[in-house]
Every structure is written in structure tokens, then in C-alpha cells.
Design a protein around this motif. Structure first.
Motif, PDB file in Angstrom:
ATOM      1  N   GLY A   1       0.838  -1.195   0.000  1.00  0.00           N
ATOM      2  CA  GLY A   1       0.000   0.000   0.000  1.00  0.00           C
ATOM      3  C   GLY A   1       0.874   1.246   0.000  1.00  0.00           C
ATOM      4  N   PRO A   2       0.257   2.415   0.122  1.00  0.00           N
ATOM      5  CA  PRO A   2       1.039   3.658   0.166  1.00  0.00           C
ATOM      6  C   PRO A   2       2.067   3.623   1.304  1.00  0.00           C
ATOM      7  CG  PRO A   2      -1.316   4.121  -0.001  1.00  0.00           C
ATOM      8  CD  PRO A   2      -1.189   2.652   0.222  1.00  0.00           C
ATOM      9  N   GLY A   3       3.296   4.012   1.000  1.00  0.00           N
ATOM     10  CA  GLY A   3       4.344   4.054   2.018  1.00  0.00           C
ATOM     11  C   GLY A   3       4.943   2.701   2.342  1.00  0.00           C
ATOM     12  N   GLN A   4       4.498   1.667   1.671  1.00  0.00           N
ATOM     13  CA  GLN A   4       5.003   0.313   1.963  1.00  0.00           C
ATOM     14  C   GLN A   4       5.819  -0.238   0.788  1.00  0.00           C
ATOM     15  OE1 GLN A   4       1.229  -1.677   2.566  1.00  0.00           O
ATOM     16  NE2 GLN A   4       1.394  -1.451   4.799  1.00  0.00           N
ATOM     17  N   ALA A   5       6.636  -1.225   1.104  1.00  0.00           N
ATOM     18  CA  ALA A   5       7.382  -1.917   0.053  1.00  0.00           C
ATOM     19  C   ALA A   5       7.153  -3.417   0.202  1.00  0.00           C
ATOM     20  CB  ALA A   5       8.869  -1.605   0.162  1.00  0.00           C
ATOM     21  N   LEU A   6       7.179  -4.107  -0.937  1.00  0.00           N
ATOM     22  CA  LEU A   6       7.072  -5.565  -0.933  1.00  0.00           C
ATOM     23  C   LEU A   6       8.493  -6.127  -1.011  1.00  0.00           C
ATOM     24  CD1 LEU A   6       5.163  -8.083  -1.099  1.00  0.00           C
ATOM     25  CD2 LEU A   6       5.398  -7.915  -3.589  1.00  0.00           C
TER      26      LEU A   6
ATOM     27  N   VAL B   1      10.854  -5.945  -4.240  1.00  0.00           N
ATOM     28  CA  VAL B   1      10.330  -6.370  -5.547  1.00  0.00           C
ATOM     29  C   VAL B   1       9.167  -5.493  -6.021  1.00  0.00           C
ATOM     30  CG1 VAL B   1      11.176  -8.760  -5.501  1.00  0.00           C
ATOM     31  CG2 VAL B   1       8.985  -8.227  -4.412  1.00  0.00           C
ATOM     32  N   ALA B   2       8.647  -4.641  -5.159  1.00  0.00           N
ATOM     33  CA  ALA B   2       7.608  -3.682  -5.566  1.00  0.00           C
ATOM     34  C   ALA B   2       7.527  -2.606  -4.495  1.00  0.00           C
ATOM     35  CB  ALA B   2       6.254  -4.370  -5.716  1.00  0.00           C
ATOM     36  N   VAL B   3       7.151  -1.402  -4.886  1.00  0.00           N
ATOM     37  CA  VAL B   3       6.959  -0.345  -3.898  1.00  0.00           C
ATOM     38  C   VAL B   3       5.589   0.293  -4.084  1.00  0.00           C
ATOM     39  CG1 VAL B   3       9.411   0.198  -3.549  1.00  0.00           C
ATOM     40  CG2 VAL B   3       8.118   1.407  -5.321  1.00  0.00           C
ATOM     41  N   GLY B   4       4.995   0.731  -2.975  1.00  0.00           N
ATOM     42  CA  GLY B   4       3.708   1.406  -3.005  1.00  0.00           C
ATOM     43  C   GLY B   4       3.877   2.894  -3.292  1.00  0.00           C
ATOM     44  N   GLU B   5       2.741   3.565  -3.355  1.00  0.00           N
ATOM     45  CA  GLU B   5       2.706   4.988  -3.652  1.00  0.00           C
ATOM     46  C   GLU B   5       3.529   5.797  -2.636  1.00  0.00           C
ATOM     47  OE1 GLU B   5      -1.484   6.167  -4.021  1.00  0.00           O
ATOM     48  OE2 GLU B   5      -0.763   8.174  -3.462  1.00  0.00           O
ATOM     49  N   GLY B   6       4.301   6.729  -3.137  1.00  0.00           N
ATOM     50  CA  GLY B   6       5.005   7.670  -2.265  1.00  0.00           C
ATOM     51  C   GLY B   6       6.303   7.154  -1.665  1.00  0.00           C
TER      52      GLY B   6
ATOM     53  N   VAL C   1      13.527   3.455  -0.984  1.00  0.00           N
ATOM     54  CA  VAL C   1      13.988   2.179  -1.565  1.00  0.00           C
ATOM     55  C   VAL C   1      13.340   1.987  -2.927  1.00  0.00           C
ATOM     56  CG1 VAL C   1      14.439   0.985   0.639  1.00  0.00           C
ATOM     57  CG2 VAL C   1      12.154   0.855  -0.377  1.00  0.00           C
ATOM     58  N   SER C   2      13.987   1.215  -3.783  1.00  0.00           N
ATOM     59  CA  SER C   2      13.391   0.899  -5.082  1.00  0.00           C
ATOM     60  C   SER C   2      13.586  -0.566  -5.418  1.00  0.00           C
ATOM     61  CB  SER C   2      13.955   1.792  -6.192  1.00  0.00           C
ATOM     62  OG  SER C   2      15.139   2.409  -5.817  1.00  0.00           O
ATOM     63  N   VAL C   3      12.855  -1.001  -6.433  1.00  0.00           N
ATOM     64  CA  VAL C   3      12.904  -2.395  -6.859  1.00  0.00           C
ATOM     65  C   VAL C   3      14.349  -2.786  -7.161  1.00  0.00           C
ATOM     66  CG1 VAL C   3      12.171  -4.017  -8.680  1.00  0.00           C
ATOM     67  CG2 VAL C   3      10.531  -2.385  -7.706  1.00  0.00           C
TER      68      VAL C   3
ATOM     69  N   ARG D   1       7.644 -15.696   2.134  1.00  0.00           N
ATOM     70  CA  ARG D   1       8.365 -15.370   0.884  1.00  0.00           C
ATOM     71  C   ARG D   1       8.233 -13.874   0.582  1.00  0.00           C
ATOM     72  NH1 ARG D   1       7.018 -19.531  -2.894  1.00  0.00           N
ATOM     73  NH2 ARG D   1       8.990 -20.445  -2.247  1.00  0.00           N
ATOM     74  N   TYR D   2       7.009 -13.372   0.625  1.00  0.00           N
ATOM     75  CA  TYR D   2       6.781 -11.959   0.298  1.00  0.00           C
ATOM     76  C   TYR D   2       6.224 -11.243   1.518  1.00  0.00           C
ATOM     77  CZ  TYR D   2       7.171 -13.583  -4.525  1.00  0.00           C
ATOM     78  OH  TYR D   2       7.620 -14.140  -5.688  1.00  0.00           O
ATOM     79  N   HIS D   3       6.942 -10.232   1.950  1.00  0.00           N
ATOM     80  CA  HIS D   3       6.550  -9.490   3.158  1.00  0.00           C
ATOM     81  C   HIS D   3       6.343  -8.013   2.808  1.00  0.00           C
ATOM     82  CE1 HIS D   3       6.480  -8.038   7.269  1.00  0.00           C
ATOM     83  NE2 HIS D   3       7.481  -7.230   6.987  1.00  0.00           N
ATOM     84  N   VAL D   4       5.213  -7.468   3.246  1.00  0.00           N
ATOM     85  CA  VAL D   4       4.944  -6.037   3.064  1.00  0.00           C
ATOM     86  C   VAL D   4       5.397  -5.305   4.324  1.00  0.00           C
ATOM     87  CG1 VAL D   4       3.127  -4.301   2.871  1.00  0.00           C
ATOM     88  CG2 VAL D   4       3.007  -6.379   1.476  1.00  0.00           C
ATOM     89  N   HIS D   5       6.227  -4.259   4.153  1.00  0.00           N
ATOM     90  CA  HIS D   5       6.796  -3.557   5.313  1.00  0.00           C
ATOM     91  C   HIS D   5       6.746  -2.042   5.085  1.00  0.00           C
ATOM     92  CE1 HIS D   5       8.906  -4.374   9.049  1.00  0.00           C
ATOM     93  NE2 HIS D   5       9.712  -3.357   8.816  1.00  0.00           N
ATOM     94  N   PRO D   6       6.575  -1.267   6.185  1.00  0.00           N
ATOM     95  CA  PRO D   6       6.680   0.190   6.031  1.00  0.00           C
ATOM     96  C   PRO D   6       8.070   0.527   5.478  1.00  0.00           C
ATOM     97  CG  PRO D   6       5.915  -0.401   8.245  1.00  0.00           C
ATOM     98  CD  PRO D   6       6.335  -1.665   7.581  1.00  0.00           C
ATOM     99  N   ALA D   7       8.111   1.211   4.345  1.00  0.00           N
ATOM    100  CA  ALA D   7       9.394   1.398   3.637  1.00  0.00           C
ATOM    101  C   ALA D   7      10.444   2.095   4.498  1.00  0.00           C
ATOM    102  CB  ALA D   7       9.159   2.178   2.345  1.00  0.00           C
ATOM    103  N   GLY D   8      10.015   2.964   5.376  1.00  0.00           N
ATOM    104  CA  GLY D   8      10.953   3.701   6.228  1.00  0.00           C
ATOM    105  C   GLY D   8      11.690   2.813   7.214  1.00  0.00           C
ATOM    106  N   TRP D   9      11.207   1.590   7.409  1.00  0.00           N
ATOM    107  CA  TRP D   9      11.853   0.657   8.332  1.00  0.00           C
ATOM    108  C   TRP D   9      12.578  -0.455   7.586  1.00  0.00           C
ATOM    109  CZ3 TRP D   9      12.564   2.367  13.114  1.00  0.00           C
ATOM    110  CH2 TRP D   9      11.790   3.477  13.474  1.00  0.00           C
TER     111      TRP D   9
END
Ligand code: NAD
Ligand code: ZN
Length: 366
Positions: free
Chosen positions: A30-35, A76-81, A85-87, A132-140
Motif C-alpha cells: 500500500g502507500p508508504g510500503q514496500a514488498l 520487488v515492488a513499492v507502493g505509492e510515495g 527504496v526501489s525495486v 516469501r513476500y513481506h509487506v513492510h513500512p518502507a521507512g523501516w
């Protein structure tokens, strides 16, 4: 670029004290998150505890909770904003995410581990990172150099615990230091004490195998095997003899600091008696709600007792320590399992009849 994601696979512990490998669709950030495609996860004693007791202290598993909080992987993917970090980035996952609000004194003062509403992934209701795939707040998520191995990235978490302890205990060059317990935390604490220039260093354990392992890891360390039939004063006297003989200066040498890495009452007693007057007993271990301490011994010898709750602001430092070659975490891994056998990995780590220090779970190539 659209990427084809595989099915997700997650190891959960259930309220019925079972381990289950669950298959699901790959989540979306989601927004602010990364996969993150999690590539390596270390098994921690708390994972075993959550499974075997369907909880830990005040935290109970009510349905099922994904285990794991020592993980590294690839974005492997990033949410809005998301801009940090990037893919394609290799990242370490910091599992404790505090509220970050301007009204929270602990978040505001950088002691975010003490934030009263910190979300710790793998502590219910938050699912862990053994997936395998974890969604995390990108800032962390912390970007790491390409030179770092997945295992090293995963083990930044236990290193963060010991780094936080090392900084707070102010371990110094030439300081005699006792480490009680040679489990995963004790041996990482040993690596930190060695890197801090402490000398002599003595490490204790009940298990001769774990002491041999510690000695292989840091050949200059002195070991002391604890015999539970001996009382704490006797053990402490014998430990001081090990320091004195190791220093070989014709005077008694006692540890200025003891890093307590068992959480066991008798070991805390030994630490209290062995530590030099005006010294520090720094307790990393956790245990029972109430334990007794040799109160007057600590009092009349002016010994400071400190505690630790995880870490804050440690990841950037930990990354530099490992990437810069100051601390080598790879030798603490004793066995590796593929993600498809994550349940077996946790069982292996819990099996006292099999030697292990750090069990690792990997997904994909090194
Ligand atoms: P572990 O159980 O694998 O290792 C503990 C070691 O202590 C074992 O090798 C055991 O043989 C040894 N031991 C037991 N009794 C002893 C005694 N009387 N004298 C000497 N050694 C003894 O645990 P670990 O993963 O290495 O973690 C160590 C402790 O740190 C645990 O209590 C854990 O919960 C705690 N911990 C605390 C934090 C924190 O934030 N404070 C973070 C992580 C872990
Ligand atoms: Zn907060």
C-alpha cells in the motif's frame, strides 16, 4: 516493469501450538510500503517459544501468527510515495515499528524501542517475516551494500541487540569482560566485545559444545563451563581465577562488566558475585517475572545493574560493522533450510538433542 510473482509461503504458529506452512497470494504494498522478497531469516528463541507456548509473556496467539523477525531480502515492488527504496534494492528489515507520533516522548527522543505502541513483526497481532513476500513500512527498511550476503543481512537483527547492549554498556579497549551464556546472543555479544577490544574476555555456558563453538569463533576467548551443582559464589570465584590466570599479571583480575546473556536466575547471581566493585552487570537475558538478586552484594560493592529492551538506531551502524569486515556473522550459522522446510528448521532449532546455534531459512539462490 511487471514481474511475475510466485505463490506466497508463510510459516505460522497457531493457538493450538502447531506450526503450519500457509500458501496464499502474493500481497501488494500500500502507500508508504514496500514488498520484500525475503531471502534469509534467522530462527530466534522467541519463535520457538511462541510456537511451543502459543504466546510469550503478555502476548498470546489467538488464531495464528507468522513467525520470524530476523530477515533480509530484495525489494520487488513499492507502493505509492515510497522514495527511500526501489525495486532491486537489497534491504534489511527492522522489525520494530514505533508510532512515530509527535506526542510520543520515546519516539521523539530516539528511544523508539520504548514506544508504548511499537509494532513488532512476529509479536501478535503483527505477523512476522518468515514468509516469501513481506509487506513492510518502507521507512523501516535499510538499504545494504551489494557485497552483503543474505544471511548477513538477516543476522543484523541479533547483531542490533548486542550492538545496543555494547553501546549502552560502553565496552572499552582493554576492559576485562564476562559474558554469561554462549547461545546465539552470547556469541554475537562475544563478537561485539572482541571488536570493542575487551581483554580478557571469558564466556560461560552449561554446554561444552557451545563453549567449543565460541572458542572456534573467537580463539582468544577463555571459557568456563558452569556446573549447576556449584553455588554462585563458588562459580564466581572460579571465573575470577580464569580472568586472573588469563591476564597473568600477578594480581587478581575481575570483570569490569558482565554481559548477562542467559536470563537465568543462578547466572545473574554468578554475575553479581564475579563482577568487580563499581562495575556493571548488564542484563540482556530475559526470564521470569520475578527473580531474586544478591541485593546486599550489589549494594555494598556499588555494582550497577542495567537492562535492555531490543534496540534503537542500530541498523546503520550494524550494516557498517558487517560490510566493513569488523564483525563476521556468517560463522554463527550452524544449519540452513529452504523456505519450504521452514517448519523443520524451527523444530531443529528447538531440538536440544541436536547441536545448533543459529538456524537459517533461505528462499532462492545465495
Ligand atoms: P539461548 O537459550 O539459545 O542461550 C542461552 C544459553 O545460556 C544456552 O546456551 C544455555 O546453555 C546457557 N545457560 C543456561 N543457564 C546457564 C547458566 N546458569 N550459566 C551459564 N549459561 C547458562 O538464548 P539466546 O537466543 O542466546 O538469548 C539469550 C537471552 O537473551 C534470552 O533470555 C533471550 O530471551 C534474551 N534476549 C533479550 C533481548 C532483549 O532485548 N533484552 C533480545 C534478544 C534476546
Ligand atoms: Zn511512539
Amino acid at each position: 516493469a511487471s514481474q511475475q510473482f510466485k505463490e506466497n509461503l508463510t510459516l505460522v504458529a497457531t493457538h493450538e501450538k502447531k506450526l503450519e506452512l500457509k500458501r496464499s497470494a502474493c500481497p501488494k504494498p500500500g502507500p508508504g510500503q514496500a514488498l520484500v522478497h525475503v531471502r534469509a531469516t534467522g530462527v530466534c528463541g522467541s519463535d520457538v517459544h511462541f510456537w511451543q507456548h502459543a504466546g510469550l509473556g503478555p502476548w498470546k496467539i489467538t488464531d495464528c501468527t507468522a513467525l520470524g523477525h530476523e530477515s533480509g531480502g530484495e525489494v520487488v515492488a513499492v507502493g505509492e510515495g515510497v522514495t527511500n527504496v526501489s525495486v532491486g534494492d537489497r534491504v534489511a528489515i527492522e522489525p520494530g515499528v514505533p508510532c512515530g507520533k509527535a506526542t510520543c516522548n520515546f519516539c521523539l527522543t530516539g528511544q523508539y524501542n520504548l514506544c508504548p505502541t511499537v509494532d513488532f513483526y512476529s509479536v501478535p497481532p503483527k505477523d512476522g517475516t518468515l514468509t516469501r513476500y513481506h509487506v513492510h513500512p518502507a521507512g523501516w527498511l535499510h538499504k545494504v551494500p551489494k557485497s552483503m550476503k543474505w544471511a548477513e543481512i538477516a543476522l543484523l537483527e541479533p547483531l542490533s541487540v548486542c550492538l545496543s547492549a555494547t553501546l549502552r554498556a560502553e565496552l572499552k579497549l582493554g576492559q576485562p569482560v564476562l559474558i554469561t551464556g554462549a547461545g546465539p546472543i552470547g556469541v554475537v555479544q562475544l563478537l561485539c566485545a572482541k571488536a570493542s577490544g575487551c581483554s580478557p574476555i571469558v564466556i560461560t555456558d552449561l554446554s561444552s559444545e557451545r563453549l567449543d563453538f565460541a572458542k572456534k569463533l573467537v580463539p582468544s576467548v577463555n571459557t568456563y563451563q558452569v556446573d549447576t551443582k556449584k553455588d554462585a559464589k563458588t562459580a564466581a570465584r572460579e571465573i575470577v581465577d580464569v580472568f586472573t590466570n588469563a591476564a597473568d599479571m600477578g594480581v587478581q583480575v575481575m570483570p569490569e562488566v558482565t554481559m548477562e546473556c542467559t536470563g537465568v536466575e543462578s547466572s545473574i547471581h554468578t554475575a553479581a558475585y564475579a563482577t568487580q566493585s563499581a562495575g556493571l552487570v548488564f542484563i540482556v537475558g530475559v526470564g521470569k517475572d520475578f527473580i531474586q538478586v544478591p541485593f546486599m552484594e550489589l549494594s555494598v560493592r556499588q555494582i550497577t545493574v542495567s537492562h535492555l529492551f531490543r534496540y534503537s538506531n542500530t541498523w546503520p551502524r550494524a550494516i557498517r560493522l558487517v560490510a566493513g569486515g569488523v564483525i563476521d556473522l556468517l560463522p554463527i550459522v550452524t544449519k540452513t533450510f529452504p523456505l519450504e522446510q521452514a517448519d523443520e528448521a524451527v523444530r531443529h532449532s528447538a531440538d536440544r538433542t541436536k547441536f545448533s546455534v543459529k538456524t537459517l531459512i533461505v528462499d532462492g539462490e545465495e
